[in-house]
Design a protein around this motif. Structure first.
Motif, PDB file in Angstrom:
ATOM      1  N   GLY A  39       0.788  -1.222   0.000  1.00 36.42           N
ATOM      2  CA  GLY A  39       0.000   0.000   0.000  1.00 36.42           C
ATOM      3  C   GLY A  39       0.823   1.276   0.000  1.00 36.42           C
ATOM      4  O   GLY A  39       0.270   2.378   0.040  1.00 36.42           O
ATOM      5  N   GLY A  41       2.605   2.500  -2.412  1.00 30.63           N
ATOM      6  CA  GLY A  41       2.560   3.215  -3.691  1.00 30.63           C
ATOM      7  C   GLY A  41       3.514   2.697  -4.751  1.00 30.63           C
ATOM      8  O   GLY A  41       3.680   3.307  -5.802  1.00 30.63           O
ATOM      9  N   LYS A  42       4.124   1.541  -4.499  1.00 30.84           N
ATOM     10  CA  LYS A  42       5.131   0.998  -5.427  1.00 30.84           C
ATOM     11  C   LYS A  42       4.535   0.710  -6.805  1.00 30.84           C
ATOM     12  O   LYS A  42       5.060   1.150  -7.820  1.00 30.84           O
ATOM     13  N   SER A  43       3.425  -0.035  -6.817  1.00 36.27           N
ATOM     14  CA  SER A  43       2.829  -0.398  -8.107  1.00 36.27           C
ATOM     15  C   SER A  43       2.342   0.847  -8.854  1.00 36.27           C
ATOM     16  O   SER A  43       2.433   0.902 -10.075  1.00 36.27           O
ATOM     17  N   THR A  44       1.839   1.817  -8.101  1.00 38.31           N
ATOM     18  CA  THR A  44       1.359   3.038  -8.755  1.00 38.31           C
ATOM     19  C   THR A  44       2.508   3.739  -9.482  1.00 38.31           C
ATOM     20  O   THR A  44       2.338   4.212 -10.604  1.00 38.31           O
TER      21      THR A  44
HETATM   22  N1  LIG Z   1      -7.140   2.920  -8.992  1.00 41.53           N
HETATM   23  C1  LIG Z   1      -7.087   3.246  -7.702  1.00 41.53           C
HETATM   24  N2  LIG Z   1      -8.070   3.964  -7.101  1.00 41.53           N
HETATM   25  C2  LIG Z   1      -7.998   4.317  -5.802  1.00 41.53           C
HETATM   26  N3  LIG Z   1      -6.977   3.980  -4.989  1.00 41.53           N
HETATM   27  C3  LIG Z   1      -5.976   3.254  -5.500  1.00 41.53           C
HETATM   28  C4  LIG Z   1      -5.962   2.832  -6.882  1.00 41.53           C
HETATM   29  N4  LIG Z   1      -4.819   2.139  -7.108  1.00 41.53           N
HETATM   30  C5  LIG Z   1      -4.149   2.111  -5.933  1.00 41.53           C
HETATM   31  N5  LIG Z   1      -4.831   2.773  -4.962  1.00 41.53           N
HETATM   32  C6  LIG Z   1      -4.393   2.973  -3.570  1.00 41.53           C
HETATM   33  O1  LIG Z   1      -3.106   3.548  -3.611  1.00 41.53           O
HETATM   34  C7  LIG Z   1      -2.285   3.075  -2.561  1.00 41.53           C
HETATM   35  C8  LIG Z   1      -1.011   2.536  -3.129  1.00 41.53           C
HETATM   36  O2  LIG Z   1      -1.286   1.370  -3.879  1.00 41.53           O
HETATM   37  P1  LIG Z   1      -0.167   0.540  -4.630  1.00 41.53           P
HETATM   38  O3  LIG Z   1       0.613   1.456  -5.508  1.00 41.53           O
HETATM   39  O4  LIG Z   1      -0.828  -0.613  -5.268  1.00 41.53           O
HETATM   40  O5  LIG Z   1       0.741   0.069  -3.405  1.00 41.53           O
HETATM   41  P2  LIG Z   1       1.843  -1.108  -3.327  1.00 41.53           P
HETATM   42  O6  LIG Z   1       2.123  -1.574  -4.720  1.00 41.53           O
HETATM   43  O7  LIG Z   1       3.028  -0.462  -2.666  1.00 41.53           O
HETATM   44  O8  LIG Z   1       1.255  -2.162  -2.460  1.00 41.53           O
HETATM   45  C9  LIG Z   1      -3.107   2.051  -1.816  1.00 41.53           C
HETATM   46  O9  LIG Z   1      -3.639   2.671  -0.679  1.00 41.53           O
HETATM   47  C10 LIG Z   1      -4.209   1.682  -2.797  1.00 41.53           C
HETATM   48  O10 LIG Z   1      -5.368   1.309  -2.127  1.00 41.53           O
END
Ligand SMILES: Nc1ncnc2c1ncn2[C@@H]1O[C@H](COP(=O)(O)OP(=O)(O)O)[C@@H](O)[C@H]1O
Ligand SMILES: [Mg+2]
Length: 365
Positions: A39, A41-44
């Motif tokens: 959570g 933000g890595k994947s984002t």
């Molecule tokens: N499309 C989206 N809409 C709303 N919130 C999102 C979306 N994608 C990711 N998030 C939120 O953004 C945060 C970071 O997510 P993510 O980048 O997947 O983290 P990680 O890859 O580090 O686990 C999380 O709190 C997640 O719930």
């Protein structure tokens, strides 16, 4: 040649801040690990680099060109995910050939690329099989092959080994690094596993709550953590963190419990020289730096909760008597201690780290 730069990147989902002022510079051929809890933000970040998500503000720059408006398919980036997403109805040959077919590469060239890539990854004998006939590790290799075969300028890997068992993961880590060397490609590798980060990255970016906490080599991150988050996150287990209030040069409040300092000229000098009386800190000490059977600086009375044998070392989980705060100690000597034993644990202040109580940032004396 692929240089990637991320400049002042912000991402909000509705009113929630997901990424805040991310800045990263990745040189051509570097293998950078992005590590942080789930959570963070890595994947984002990866999805924004790949063009699957638009930033709220900030720039993604490849080879000195801002690519914010470029479509994903025009970015020449390959992404490898945790769930390998192979086409189940196609055999391995067709799975590998697929990205090239999409680019209308001619048939003999595809054949050569599939052969080269599959032997590089040791999957040349599986080309006629379907994904479901392969093991998890073999499938992950096919997924990698499908990314490599396009010869992209940049690889993004999002926890690609998390679905594999521990032994295979270790093996694949080594293989990935070898592969990176031979392809001399630029890689951003995402993991939530700090051990994976330390063993794989020549540069590591640590992320928490959408902010980069520290960027550095494994050595810098481990030995010179910038704040309490990095100190506690990196290490197996992470650094022990305690509150420390200095009452005088002979007395402290340690986790709110009064302790008389023992045999401690160095600590006393530190207190005097830096005027630390009446100041509050977070004190950090690595589990391997705590001492048993010695009296020096700060000595704590503690109870043992649990002992784990890690092969060549022992990990003792204990709690500070009176305050109940938990911490861990790593010892390499043969350990005759057992659960519920009372022990004296010593902090050599020369091995301790100090952090600001409010900002949680490192303080240097
Ligand atoms: N499309 C989206 N809409 C709303 N919130 C999102 C979306 N994608 C990711 N998030 C939120 O953004 C945060 C970071 O997510 P993510 O980048 O997947 O983290 P990680 O890859 O580090 O686990 C999380 O709190 C997640 O719930
Ligand atoms: Mg993720």
């Amino acid at each position: 040649m692929t240089k990637l730069q991320i400049k002042n990147l912000y991402k909000n989902f509705e009113s929630t801040k997901i990424l805040e002022d991310i800045n990263l510079k990745i040189e051509d051929g570097e293998f950078v690990v992005l590590v942080g809890p789930s959570g963070s933000g890595k994947s984002t970040i990866l999805r924004i680099i790949a063009g699957l998500e638009t930033p709220t503000s900030g720039e993604v720059i490849i080879n000195n060109k801002v690519i914010n408006d470029l479509k994903p398919k025009d970015r020449d980036i390959a992404m490898v995910f945790q769930n390998y997403a192979l086409y189940p109805h196609m055999n391995i040959y067709d799975n590998l050939a697929f990205p090239l077919k999409m680019k209308h590469v001619e048939k003999t060239k595809i054949e050569k690329s599939v052969n080269d890539t599959s032997s590089m990854l040791g999957i040349q004998h599986y080309l006629k099989k379907k994904p479901k006939e392969l093991s998890g590790g073999e499938r992950q290799r096919v997924a990698l092959g499908r990314a490599i075969i396009r010869e992209p300028q940049l690889f993004l890997m999002d926890e690609p080994l998390s679905n594999l068992d521990a032994k295979l993961r270790t093996q694949m880590r080594a293989e990935l690094l070898k592969l990176h060397k031979s392809l001399s490609s630029t890689v951003i590798y995402v993991t939530h596993d700090q051990i994976e980060a330390l063993t794989m990255g020549n540069k590591i970016a640590i992320l928490n709550h959408g902010k980069i906490q520290q960027l550095g080599t494994p050595d810098e991150i481990y030995n010179d953590p910038a704040n309490t988050f990095v100190a506690g996150f990196i290490g197996n287990p992470g650094m022990n963190l305690f509150t420390l209030e200095i009452i005088s040069n002979t007395k402290v409040l340690f986790q709110e419990t009064p302790i008389e300092l023992t045999n401690t000229s160095h600590f006393q000098e530190l207190i005097k020289k830096n005027n630390l009386t009446n100041k509050k800190f977070i004190l950090g000490i690595r589990p391997e730096h705590l001492l048993l059977n010695e009296e020096k600086d700060i000595t704590l009375s503690a109870n043992i909760d649990l002992i784990e044998m890690l092969g060549n070392e022992f990990l003792i989980y204990a709690n500070v008597r009176n305050s109940g705060s938990n911490f861990s100690i790593k010892v390499t000597d043969k350990c005759n201690l057992k659960r519920n034993d009372k022990i004296k644990v010593t902090i050599d202040i020369k091995k301790a780290y100090f952090f600001d109580e409010k900002t949680q940032k490192r303080i240097y004396f």
